[in-house]
Write an enzyme that holds these catalytic residues in place. Structure first.
Site, PDB file in Angstrom:
ATOM      1  CB  CYS A 260      -2.726  -0.550  -1.000  1.00 34.36           C
ATOM      2  SG  CYS A 260      -4.386  -0.020  -0.572  1.00 34.36           S
ATOM      3  CB  ALA A 261       2.670   1.987  -1.426  1.00 36.42           C
ATOM      4  CG  ASP A 309      -7.945   4.179   5.994  1.00 38.90           C
ATOM      5  OD1 ASP A 309      -7.992   3.734   4.816  1.00 38.90           O
ATOM      6  OD2 ASP A 309      -8.801   3.921   6.855  1.00 38.90           O
ATOM      7  CG  ASP A 328      -1.245  -4.293  -5.244  1.00 38.62           C
ATOM      8  OD1 ASP A 328      -2.063  -5.219  -5.342  1.00 38.62           O
ATOM      9  OD2 ASP A 328      -0.010  -4.483  -5.161  1.00 38.62           O
ATOM     10  CB  CYS A 381      -2.010 -11.160  -5.341  1.00 37.33           C
ATOM     11  SG  CYS A 381      -1.976 -10.879  -3.576  1.00 37.33           S
TER      12      CYS A 381
HETATM   13  C1  LIG Z   1      -1.203  -6.201  -1.720  1.00 37.26           C
HETATM   14  S1  LIG Z   1      -0.293  -5.270  -0.600  1.00 37.26           S
HETATM   15  C2  LIG Z   1       0.482  -4.091  -1.640  1.00 37.26           C
HETATM   16  C3  LIG Z   1       1.721  -4.584  -2.353  1.00 37.26           C
HETATM   17  C4  LIG Z   1       2.471  -3.455  -3.020  1.00 37.26           C
HETATM   18  N1  LIG Z   1       1.640  -2.700  -3.935  1.00 37.26           N
HETATM   19  C5  LIG Z   1       3.710  -3.945  -3.780  1.00 37.26           C
HETATM   20  O1  LIG Z   1       3.640  -4.150  -4.978  1.00 37.26           O
HETATM   21  O2  LIG Z   1       4.758  -4.098  -3.150  1.00 37.26           O
HETATM   22  C6  LIG Z   1      -1.546  -4.310   0.139  1.00 37.26           C
HETATM   23  C7  LIG Z   1      -1.029  -3.303   1.150  1.00 37.26           C
HETATM   24  O3  LIG Z   1      -2.096  -2.416   1.465  1.00 37.26           O
HETATM   25  C8  LIG Z   1      -2.019  -2.048   2.815  1.00 37.26           C
HETATM   26  N2  LIG Z   1      -3.356  -1.530   3.172  1.00 37.26           N
HETATM   27  C9  LIG Z   1      -4.451  -2.229   3.537  1.00 37.26           C
HETATM   28  N3  LIG Z   1      -5.495  -1.398   3.745  1.00 37.26           N
HETATM   29  C10 LIG Z   1      -5.043  -0.145   3.475  1.00 37.26           C
HETATM   30  C11 LIG Z   1      -5.642   1.136   3.518  1.00 37.26           C
HETATM   31  N4  LIG Z   1      -6.924   1.298   3.870  1.00 37.26           N
HETATM   32  N5  LIG Z   1      -4.890   2.218   3.213  1.00 37.26           N
HETATM   33  C12 LIG Z   1      -3.571   2.067   2.858  1.00 37.26           C
HETATM   34  N6  LIG Z   1      -2.950   0.870   2.823  1.00 37.26           N
HETATM   35  C13 LIG Z   1      -3.678  -0.221   3.114  1.00 37.26           C
HETATM   36  C14 LIG Z   1      -1.587  -3.330   3.498  1.00 37.26           C
HETATM   37  O4  LIG Z   1      -1.005  -3.052   4.765  1.00 37.26           O
HETATM   38  C15 LIG Z   1      -0.592  -3.884   2.490  1.00 37.26           C
HETATM   39  O5  LIG Z   1       0.713  -3.468   2.789  1.00 37.26           O
END
Ligand SMILES: C[S@@+](CC[C@H](N)C(=O)[O-])C[C@H]1O[C@@H](n2cnc3c(N)ncnc32)[C@H](O)[C@@H]1O
Length: 445
Positions: A260-261, A309, A328, A381
């Site tokens: 989840c980048a 996803d 994350d 977080c």
């Molecule tokens: C907490 S943020 C990540 C912050 C990032 N790791 C950083 O340090 O910059 C969570 C991210 O996960 C994405 N996300 C949510 N569900 C997801 C999924 N099923 N697959 C991939 N990404 C996902 C969101 O859109 C969001 O951008």
């Protein structure tokens, strides 16, 4: 030619602040609202709306006393904004009578509130006259006292019986600006010298690569920011890459999944630490994938970035196991309330449980992709235990192959780090994260 730049009038800032507050109360994020404010007004509107978000519990309690029949959303938001800015005389950015006259002017000059300008005037003047008596009537209301929803206060009290009051007090303060020094380019001490050479204070070293700045400043003023010598990242977020990578045998081409980048803060840090790693950075939101590309380009590092996803590996996994996985996970963001004071008003009591189900599902779907002996770092977080400790304890019960390695657990302010524990511990000036490092058993001999 000398062109004098005029500060925008307060009534105009209050109109935009009221609109932003109205949007938050209708469930929209403050960041998105502020992005839509004209650039010349944005710093002023941001400062006012952050203060309003931090004082909205008290303001709403006062509004309920002054106007028991709830006014229209636009009038309510403007009235609450003025009350939030005025109620605490010691911290009010303007004298009470100025706030009142400018709030009334703001109301008069826009269609949605015009007809109620007299009503707003009457409420605010009554507040100035009866301030002490009105404030006394709100004293037993936890939402007014702590400026957080009552359910949030209750949850913190249950989850962190030792720290809940500190957490609520700290959430009212602005977070420091912390940067991560790219150790591929310079040591922390060398970067401090660069700051000083640029006429800036040197900051305070935190952790192996962090610097907490004395004062927030636009990123363009950070020496070497554009070239990736430094990145803005909270001290707790800076723990992710070292926690995941330290202790894993480093080898060129090691396979890392950042599930989840976006916006890529931790992806960049992983690559600063392991420039030869093959990193797959997934992100479900296409627009946010762009942010990852921009960040990695600035740092001069490479990863495969895919819009996908993470919970559907059959759509993107090539079948080769990963040596390390960073999850994350999406969460309530209840641990970054100092930076996003709107979050407390956006969340609903059952959001945390719903997100916990998603977090558990992501863990279950990603775990099989980890190589034996590999490590998965789970983090959020969020300060709520339902999205941290509870998710991991349940996961460990379902997975006999998973071992919990020494991990920080819930990082809270003002407590000492206790390596090896998963309970409450922390370092101080950082966001409130949860970290659990899991290792997959290697097959027996
Ligand atoms: C907490 S943020 C990540 C912050 C990032 N790791 C950083 O340090 O910059 C969570 C991210 O996960 C994405 N996300 C949510 N569900 C997801 C999924 N099923 N697959 C991939 N990404 C996902 C969101 O859109 C969001 O951008």
């Amino acid at each position: 030619m000398n062109v004098a730049v005029q500060a925008p009038p307060l009534w105009q800032l209050l109109q935009h602040t009221g609109a932003a507050v109205q949007a938050v109360l209708a469930g929209k994020s403050l960041t998105a609202q502020l992005d839509a404010v004209p650039a010349a007004l944005r710093p002023g509107v941001q400062a006012l709306s952050f203060q309003v978000m931090r004082q909205l519990g008290q303001a709403r309690a006062l509004r309920a006393l002054l106007a028991p029949r709830k006014p229209s959303p636009a009038v309510d938001a403007l009235l609450c904004s003025a009350l939030a800015l005025a109620w605490n005389e010691a911290e009010a950015p303007y004298p009470g009578h100025t706030l009142v006259s400018q709030a009334v002017e703001a109301a008069r000059r826009q269609r949605q509130t015009q007809a109620q300008a007299g009503f707003i005037n009457a409420c605010l003047r009554r507040f100035l006259r009866e301030r002490e008596a009105l404030l006394a009537q709100t004293q037993s209301d936890p939402q007014a006292h702590w400026n957080h929803p009552a359910w949030w206060v209750e949850r913190l009290r249950t989850d962190h019986p030792q720290h809940w009051q500190t957490l609520l007090e700290q959430a009212q303060k602005a977070a420091p600006m912390t940067v991560r020094v790219n150790l591929q380019r310079a040591s922390v001490a060398q970067y401090q010298q660069r700051l000083q050479a640029a006429g800036l204070p040197p900051g305070l070293a935190v952790g192996p690569c962090g610097l907490q700045l004395q004062q927030a400043l636009p990123v363009q003023q950070l020496p070497g920011f554009g070239q990736g010598d430094v990145s803005v990242q909270d001290a707790a977020a800076q723990l992710a890459a070292p926690l995941l990578l330290q202790g894993l045998p480093a080898r060129p081409g090691m396979r890392i999944l950042d599930a989840c980048a976006a916006p890529g803060g931790k992806t960049g840090h992983l690559l600063e630490m392991q420039p030869d790693a093959q990193v797959l950075a997934l992100e479900i939101d296409g627009k946010r994938c762009e942010r990852i590309h921009q960040n990695l380009q600035r740092l001069g590092v490479r990863a495969e970035v895919r819009q996908a996803d993470a919970g559907q590996p059959q759509a993107w996994w090539d079948g080769h196991p990963f040596d390390a996985i960073l999850l994350d996970a999406p969460c309530t963001a209840s641990g970054i309330g100092r930076r996003h004071p709107d979050v407390r008003w956006l969340r609903r009591p059952d959001d945390s449980q719903q997100l916990a189900r998603t977090q558990a599902m992501l863990l279950d779907r990603l775990w099989p992709l980890l190589a034996p002996g590999g490590r998965l770092l789970y983090c959020t977080c969020s300060v709520f235990k339902s999205e941290g400790e509870a998710v991991i304890q349940a996961f460990l019960q379902r997975n006999t192959q998973a071992r919990l390695r020494p991990s920080p657990g819930h990082l809270l302010p003002g407590t000492r780090p206790a390596p090896g524990s998963v309970g409450d511990n922390g370092l101080g000036e950082h966001d409130w994260f949860y970290y659990a490092l899991l290792e997959k058993d290697a097959p027996g001999p």
